[in-house]
Scaffold this active site. Structure first.
Site, short mmCIF file in Angstrom:
data_model
loop_
_atom_site.label_atom_id
_atom_site.label_comp_id
_atom_site.label_asym_id
_atom_site.label_seq_id
_atom_site.Cartn_x
_atom_site.Cartn_y
_atom_site.Cartn_z
N TYR A 1 0.84 -1.19 0.00
CA TYR A 1 0.00 0.00 0.00
C TYR A 1 0.87 1.24 0.00
O TYR A 1 2.07 1.18 0.28
CB TYR A 1 -0.94 0.00 1.21
CG TYR A 1 -0.27 0.34 2.52
CD1 TYR A 1 -0.37 1.62 3.07
CD2 TYR A 1 0.46 -0.62 3.21
CE1 TYR A 1 0.25 1.93 4.28
CE2 TYR A 1 1.09 -0.32 4.41
CZ TYR A 1 0.98 0.95 4.94
OH TYR A 1 1.60 1.27 6.12
N LYS B 1 6.64 -2.15 1.66
CA LYS B 1 5.51 -1.56 2.39
C LYS B 1 4.29 -2.47 2.26
O LYS B 1 3.33 -2.19 1.53
CB LYS B 1 5.21 -0.15 1.86
CG LYS B 1 4.33 0.68 2.80
CD LYS B 1 4.25 2.11 2.31
CE LYS B 1 3.31 2.97 3.16
NZ LYS B 1 3.83 3.20 4.51
N GLU C 1 12.76 2.33 13.59
CA GLU C 1 11.93 3.42 13.08
C GLU C 1 10.67 3.52 13.94
O GLU C 1 10.47 2.72 14.85
CB GLU C 1 11.56 3.18 11.62
CG GLU C 1 10.83 1.86 11.38
CD GLU C 1 10.74 1.49 9.91
OE1 GLU C 1 10.87 2.39 9.05
OE2 GLU C 1 10.54 0.30 9.62
N LEU D 1 11.64 0.86 6.49
CA LEU D 1 10.98 1.30 5.26
C LEU D 1 11.61 2.60 4.79
O LEU D 1 11.75 3.53 5.58
CB LEU D 1 9.48 1.52 5.53
CG LEU D 1 8.66 1.99 4.32
CD1 LEU D 1 8.49 0.85 3.33
CD2 LEU D 1 7.31 2.52 4.77
#
Length: 283
Positions: A33, A147, A179, A204
């Site tokens: 996505y 992702k 992250e 990511l």
């Protein structure tokens, strides 16, 4: 009647939208996505988001369902049909539909859905005053550079952080911050260096992170791409996180420790202004 959404080639009212029972995105999380910010009716950093979408699909061996220009036109149509001024436009591509089996037919056709969400992205209380982030072990798989729609680890981490009184959470693995659960983590050292992790399979690659890095380079600001520990983060001069839906978000508390004087610092304020100015939005 609610929003108009896009499902497998058609724009339909959200109440009429249907996704197949045997869609692999539903059964296996076999989908990717992207979320693009929309400010004043304009998509922000969309070229970076579509490039990341194409890369994620390629890593999973899923074909891009439409050309990039056609996807951009689809996004623009969703924004127009829903009269979206500020918020996000969401795209979701699954491998397709087939009877449930871990092994999938090579001939599957990908399925694309999209929708918009209204949201105030600028001038929020959180951006003015900053947020508190919790710290927790990273529960995710080892291909975080893709992702995917498999977000249960992030959901659980965010929910636990909220229950503990925090606004968000940063994830930790092998003694280092990876992250945020849905953002890229940054800290600023006492001598003005901006620290954030380099691209790898552990995190990511953030589109807002990349856009901000370009602005910092143009302004002569120092970005050092390296991992940092929770302790280093807690003793930083400033901290912030970036994402499409939060832009440049000040972080004023990490775990149980206040960052600086507990207010967004001057460098973070400068970065917020640079990003908004580049997006064509008054700071």
């Amino acid at each position: 009647m609610g929003r108009i959404v896009y499902v497998h080639g058609d724009f339909v009212p959200e109440e009429e939208a249907r996704i197949g029972l045997f869609d692999r995105g539903f059964l296996f999380g076999d989908a990717v996505y992207e979320v693009t910010a929309v400010i004043a009716g304009r998509m922000i950093d969309n070229d970076l988001h579509l490039a990341r979408l194409e890369r994620s699909l390629g890593e999973l061996g899923i074909a891009l369902p439409l050309s990039r220009p056609d996807i951009e036109a689809l996004q623009a149509e969703l924004i127009s049909r829903n009269r979206l001024t500020d918020g996000t436009v969401y795209l979701h591509v699954s491998r397709g539909e087939a009877d449930r089996d871990f092994l999938y037919p090579e001939t599957m056709a990908p399925k694309l859905v999209g929708f918009t969400q209204m949201k105030t992205l600028t001038g929020t209380k959180a951006q003015r005053e900053g947020i508190a982030v919790d710290l927790t072990g990273d529960p995710r798989w080892h291909r975080r550079d893709i992702k995917t729609a498999m977000l249960l680890g992030q959901v659980m981490a965010k929910q636990a952080a909220r229950a503990r009184g925090f606004d968000d959470v940063w994830l930790v693995e092998a003694g280092l911050v990876t992250e945020g659960a849905s953002s890229t983590a940054h800290v600023i050292t006492a001598d003005g260096r901006i620290l954030t992790r380099a691209a790898s399979k552990a995190t990511l690659p953030g589109c807002t992170q990349r856009a901000l890095a370009r602005l910092c380079e143009a302004e002569g600001l120092r970005i050092e791409e390296r991992a940092f520990s929770p302790e280093e983060a807690q003793h930083a001069a400033e901290a912030f996180q970036t994402s499409a839906s939060s832009l440049v978000m000040p972080v004023v508390k990490i775990g149980g420790r206040m960052i600086g004087d507990g207010r967004p610092g001057p460098m973070t304020r400068r970065l917020q202004s640079l990003y908004l100015e580049a997006a064509g939005v008054p700071a």
